[in-house]
Design a protein around this motif. Structure first.
Motif, PDB file in Angstrom:
ATOM      1  N   ALA A  26     -10.170  -7.719  -9.523  1.00  0.00           N
ATOM      2  CA  ALA A  26      -9.791  -8.190  -7.914  1.00  0.00           C
ATOM      3  C   ALA A  26      -8.625  -8.917  -7.897  1.00  0.00           C
ATOM      4  CB  ALA A  26     -11.275  -9.080  -7.362  1.00  0.00           C
ATOM      5  N   HIS A  57      -5.431  -6.867  -8.352  1.00  0.00           N
ATOM      6  CA  HIS A  57      -4.852  -6.100  -6.930  1.00  0.00           C
ATOM      7  C   HIS A  57      -4.549  -8.049  -5.920  1.00  0.00           C
ATOM      8  CE1 HIS A  57      -5.553  -2.418  -6.154  1.00  0.00           C
ATOM      9  NE2 HIS A  57      -7.021  -2.604  -6.835  1.00  0.00           N
ATOM     10  N   LEU A  63       4.076  -7.542  -3.712  1.00  0.00           N
ATOM     11  CA  LEU A  63       4.752  -7.256  -2.809  1.00  0.00           C
ATOM     12  C   LEU A  63       4.750  -7.410  -1.344  1.00  0.00           C
ATOM     13  CD1 LEU A  63       3.134  -4.322  -4.603  1.00  0.00           C
ATOM     14  CD2 LEU A  63       2.285  -4.010  -2.171  1.00  0.00           C
ATOM     15  N   TYR A 116     -13.561   1.889  -0.841  1.00  0.00           N
ATOM     16  CA  TYR A 116     -12.819   1.762  -1.509  1.00  0.00           C
ATOM     17  C   TYR A 116     -12.294   3.253  -1.627  1.00  0.00           C
ATOM     18  CZ  TYR A 116      -9.728   1.771  -6.260  1.00  0.00           C
ATOM     19  OH  TYR A 116      -9.327   1.886  -7.165  1.00  0.00           O
ATOM     20  N   CYS A 145      -4.190   6.397  -5.228  1.00  0.00           N
ATOM     21  CA  CYS A 145      -3.893   5.500  -5.996  1.00  0.00           C
ATOM     22  C   CYS A 145      -3.034   4.555  -5.924  1.00  0.00           C
ATOM     23  CB  CYS A 145      -3.923   6.017  -7.359  1.00  0.00           C
ATOM     24  SG  CYS A 145      -5.423   7.350  -7.395  1.00  0.00           S
ATOM     25  N   PHE A 146      -3.073   4.099  -4.756  1.00  0.00           N
ATOM     26  CA  PHE A 146      -2.088   3.176  -3.866  1.00  0.00           C
ATOM     27  C   PHE A 146       0.005   3.384  -4.629  1.00  0.00           C
ATOM     28  CE2 PHE A 146      -5.604   1.213  -5.650  1.00  0.00           C
ATOM     29  CZ  PHE A 146      -6.710   0.904  -4.707  1.00  0.00           C
ATOM     30  N   THR A 179       1.188   2.181   1.057  1.00  0.00           N
ATOM     31  CA  THR A 179       0.383   1.159   0.327  1.00  0.00           C
ATOM     32  C   THR A 179       1.208  -0.431   0.956  1.00  0.00           C
ATOM     33  OG1 THR A 179       0.087   2.970  -1.298  1.00  0.00           O
ATOM     34  CG2 THR A 179      -0.529   0.698  -1.524  1.00  0.00           C
ATOM     35  N   THR A 180       0.567  -1.601   1.164  1.00  0.00           N
ATOM     36  CA  THR A 180       0.786  -2.797   1.308  1.00  0.00           C
ATOM     37  C   THR A 180       0.802  -3.599   0.851  1.00  0.00           C
ATOM     38  OG1 THR A 180      -0.151  -2.777   3.070  1.00  0.00           O
ATOM     39  CG2 THR A 180       1.862  -1.576   4.019  1.00  0.00           C
ATOM     40  N   ALA A 181       0.992  -4.859   1.122  1.00  0.00           N
ATOM     41  CA  ALA A 181       0.255  -5.722   0.355  1.00  0.00           C
ATOM     42  C   ALA A 181      -1.010  -5.895   1.357  1.00  0.00           C
ATOM     43  CB  ALA A 181       1.365  -6.777   0.881  1.00  0.00           C
ATOM     44  N   HIS A 236      -3.263  -3.710  -1.111  1.00  0.00           N
ATOM     45  CA  HIS A 236      -4.245  -4.736  -1.965  1.00  0.00           C
ATOM     46  C   HIS A 236      -4.707  -5.879  -1.518  1.00  0.00           C
ATOM     47  CE1 HIS A 236      -1.796  -2.615  -5.197  1.00  0.00           C
ATOM     48  NE2 HIS A 236      -0.876  -1.968  -4.014  1.00  0.00           N
ATOM     49  N   ARG A 237      -4.552  -6.509  -1.051  1.00  0.00           N
ATOM     50  CA  ARG A 237      -5.572  -7.805  -0.768  1.00  0.00           C
ATOM     51  C   ARG A 237      -6.693  -7.824  -0.287  1.00  0.00           C
ATOM     52  NH1 ARG A 237      -0.377 -10.312   0.990  1.00  0.00           N
ATOM     53  NH2 ARG A 237      -0.826 -12.249  -0.031  1.00  0.00           N
ATOM     54  N   THR A 288      -8.482  -4.630  -1.286  1.00  0.00           N
ATOM     55  CA  THR A 288      -9.140  -4.042  -1.768  1.00  0.00           C
ATOM     56  C   THR A 288      -9.481  -4.711  -3.050  1.00  0.00           C
ATOM     57  OG1 THR A 288      -7.581  -1.954  -1.953  1.00  0.00           O
ATOM     58  CG2 THR A 288      -8.629  -1.993  -3.925  1.00  0.00           C
ATOM     59  N   ALA A 289      -8.569  -6.025  -2.398  1.00  0.00           N
ATOM     60  CA  ALA A 289      -8.937  -7.566  -3.835  1.00  0.00           C
ATOM     61  C   ALA A 289     -10.795  -7.419  -3.598  1.00  0.00           C
ATOM     62  CB  ALA A 289      -8.376  -8.504  -3.909  1.00  0.00           C
ATOM     63  N   GLU A 290     -10.708  -7.795  -2.328  1.00  0.00           N
ATOM     64  CA  GLU A 290     -12.143  -8.526  -1.525  1.00  0.00           C
ATOM     65  C   GLU A 290     -12.742  -7.221  -1.807  1.00  0.00           C
ATOM     66  OE1 GLU A 290     -12.365  -9.187   2.976  1.00  0.00           O
ATOM     67  OE2 GLU A 290     -10.291  -9.719   2.641  1.00  0.00           O
ATOM     68  N   LEU A 302     -13.281  -5.665  -4.133  1.00  0.00           N
ATOM     69  CA  LEU A 302     -13.570  -5.524  -6.096  1.00  0.00           C
ATOM     70  C   LEU A 302     -14.482  -6.618  -6.221  1.00  0.00           C
ATOM     71  CD1 LEU A 302     -11.948  -2.996  -6.107  1.00  0.00           C
ATOM     72  CD2 LEU A 302     -10.854  -4.150  -8.479  1.00  0.00           C
ATOM     73  N   ASP A 303     -14.450  -7.574  -5.372  1.00  0.00           N
ATOM     74  CA  ASP A 303     -15.340  -9.047  -5.620  1.00  0.00           C
ATOM     75  C   ASP A 303     -16.929  -8.600  -5.131  1.00  0.00           C
ATOM     76  OD1 ASP A 303     -13.227 -10.605  -5.956  1.00  0.00           O
ATOM     77  OD2 ASP A 303     -12.724 -11.057  -4.029  1.00  0.00           O
ATOM     78  N   LEU A 362     -16.373   0.802 -10.962  1.00  0.00           N
ATOM     79  CA  LEU A 362     -14.465   1.432 -11.083  1.00  0.00           C
ATOM     80  C   LEU A 362     -14.417   2.869 -11.992  1.00  0.00           C
ATOM     81  CD1 LEU A 362     -11.297  -0.922 -10.811  1.00  0.00           C
ATOM     82  CD2 LEU A 362     -12.632   0.245  -8.682  1.00  0.00           C
TER      83      LEU A 362
END
Lengths: 328, 328
Positions: A174, A177, A184, B157, B166-167, B172-174, B177-178, B180-182, B184-185, B190
């Motif tokens: 996480a 990313h 970005l 995801y 795959c990004f 694909t923007t910031a 990724h933000r 996606t991080a949530e 992955l939390d 993966l």
């Protein structure tokens, strides 16, 4: 030195005070070591430091677009500044250096994400959880109070996207990313970066893939895929041995395949085997049987026999392991 | 209805009140429509709603691992709930539905990220900045006050990683990724997801790649790469026409190549051309010259001539365009 500080705080303290910093990255350079080193240097320059960049090898052609890449030197800095920072290097051998080549009185900083790091620095920040040294560099630059600009971000994004396999390797977290999102935000030219990094395949590599696919065999009811490349294939394609790296993944991703093997003839009666597995088979054990080794999912070995024999031996060993695995 | 509310707030209001919700996704389903639809449904179930999932086509084999995928039906919900939600659909035709098939009194919600969306819903949340409908679903679920669990996150995801390439795609923007991080939390697996999604290549597709590479020609001083597949290649490999999609990218990424072409024989004297460019050549114009079209960097056309002739015509047109481009 205040031992209550974390290494990061101590490293920041050293960098703040240093007027000149020499940066070092490892042999056979990749996107992570080059990108992280350049971004660190650009950030230190923004703080008014004088910096130099060192790598023992030439910068690979697909990384030459990186901002400041042309400034990387193959000569050691002379005169030598008092602060040296190693980026993405497990030990000094990775930089082709001996301890005796580091002037006494030098403060050695060691920034790395390899679990095997030798803690050779005076201050060592090693975080094996990070997918790339680029993650540490983002954090360090931010904590130095430097705003990450587009040039730094281009270098840092390259570090992360290459070492995380486009965010696909299992080292991606996480945090990876979250840090990428910050990069970005600077308005990166993603298409341009990806084109420079990934659309630079030598024609010879595709020719090698063609010859490898021509040799593709499927065994063990679809669970084993084997390809081979003989010396003549390398000659015809004009490809170096390194260009065959990664080819095995084309067959590892076939539906139903558990083990993928690429056999390469590197000399007369000298066959190198690269083994990959997907979910359960321990290819390290197979490779060890032939005097090689590696990891559970990726291993290698060398056989001193002709190709036909090598293929037969490895195939038998894997088929046996696949059979045993099923019975467990 | 309160028009001061954003569509998101109105959609949330409707969903909160609805006891039953029917969810719909488009024909030829992909990771984004299936993943977003399933995640929305699982979230609504957590709120105590009764949900159903509809897709006119079977779920592709590489998406069947998704939590709740087995519940997707090819039958319209009967009895029909009062709230219908369309996910990732530009219009009703994408679901093989006519307006007359929607019972009157139905509240139609339309969640999409295609700029060409037809705003066919009673409430429409269309965000063409989002790289995947999955981005909208993450936001909507969070705003509904539902904590995203691992099953929802696996679906979301998948939606994002497939639609963003795959990004790597420029969508694909910031924010991608933000979000996606949530996801992955939640502790996503993966490696498992990537293996299920991407390591399921039919063997026939690699055979097709082999035959295509056998035909590879390089022209215009390395700027043009052309491959061709004849009917016999499809027969020998056992591959369907769809399996040739994406093959052209193998040669688009050769260093120095600006234009890559794959010519496919789809019938006697019927050749389909797929054209891709990297940085500047407008392949839409080339395709238009042969009665086809598309975008600047990706276009297609069909020629009613034998393969040799088709190859010669397209090659000449592209060589001319490459020459002209240089003179500008």
């Amino acid at each position: 030195m205040n031992n209550e500080n974390s290494p990061v705080e101590e490293i920041i303290e050293v960098l703040r005070k240093a007027p000149k910093v020499a940066l070092f990255s490892h042999v056979s350079p990749d996107g992570d070591c080059i990108g992280s080193m350049l971004a660190m240097g650009l950030a230190l320059e923004k703080m008014g430091k004088e910096v130099s960049f060192y790598n023992p090898d030439p910068v690979p052609s697909n990384l030459r677009f990186l901002p400041a890449a042309s400034r990387i030197s193959r000569e050691l800095p002379n005169p030598s500044p008092q602060t040296w920072m190693f980026v993405d290097c497990t030990d000094l051998q990775r930089v082709n250096l001996a301890v005796s080549q580091i002037p006494s009185e030098t403060m050695v900083l060691n920034l790395d994400h390899h679990i095997s790091n030798q803690f050779f620095g005076d201050l060592n920040w090693i975080d094996a959880q990070a997918c790339a040294c680029g993650e540490l560099a983002v954090t360090l630059i931010s904590q130095l109070g430097i705003e990450i600009d587009r040039d730094m971000a281009t270098n840092l994004y390259t570090a992360i996207v290459t070492d995380s396999g486009c965010f696909q390797y299992s080292n991606t977290t996480a945090q990876t990313h979250r840090l990428t999102a910050e990069l970005l935000d600077t308005g990166l030219d993603l298409s341009g970066i990806h084109h420079n990094l990934f659309d630079q395949k030598p024609l010879a590599q595709l020719r090698l893939l063609q010859y490898a696919l021509d040799s593709l065999e499927i065994h063990a009811e679809g669970q084993l895929a084997v390809m081979s490349l003989c010396l003549e294939d390398f000659q015809k394609s004009g490809a170096t041995q390194e260009l065959s790296e990664g080819l095995v993944n084309h067959i590892r991703s076939i539906a139903g395949v558990e083990v993928a093997v690429l056999l390469k003839e590197v000399g007369p009666q000298e066959i190198k085997g690269g083994l990959r597995s997907n979910q359960w088979l321990n290819v390290n054990e197979i490779a060890a049987h032939f005097g090689g080794g590696g990891h559970k999912r990726a291993a290698g070995c060398t056989l001193g026999v002709p190709m036909t024999e090598a293929k037969q031996s490895i195939r038998s060993a894997i088929e046996e392991a696949l059979r045993l695995g099923r019975d467990h």
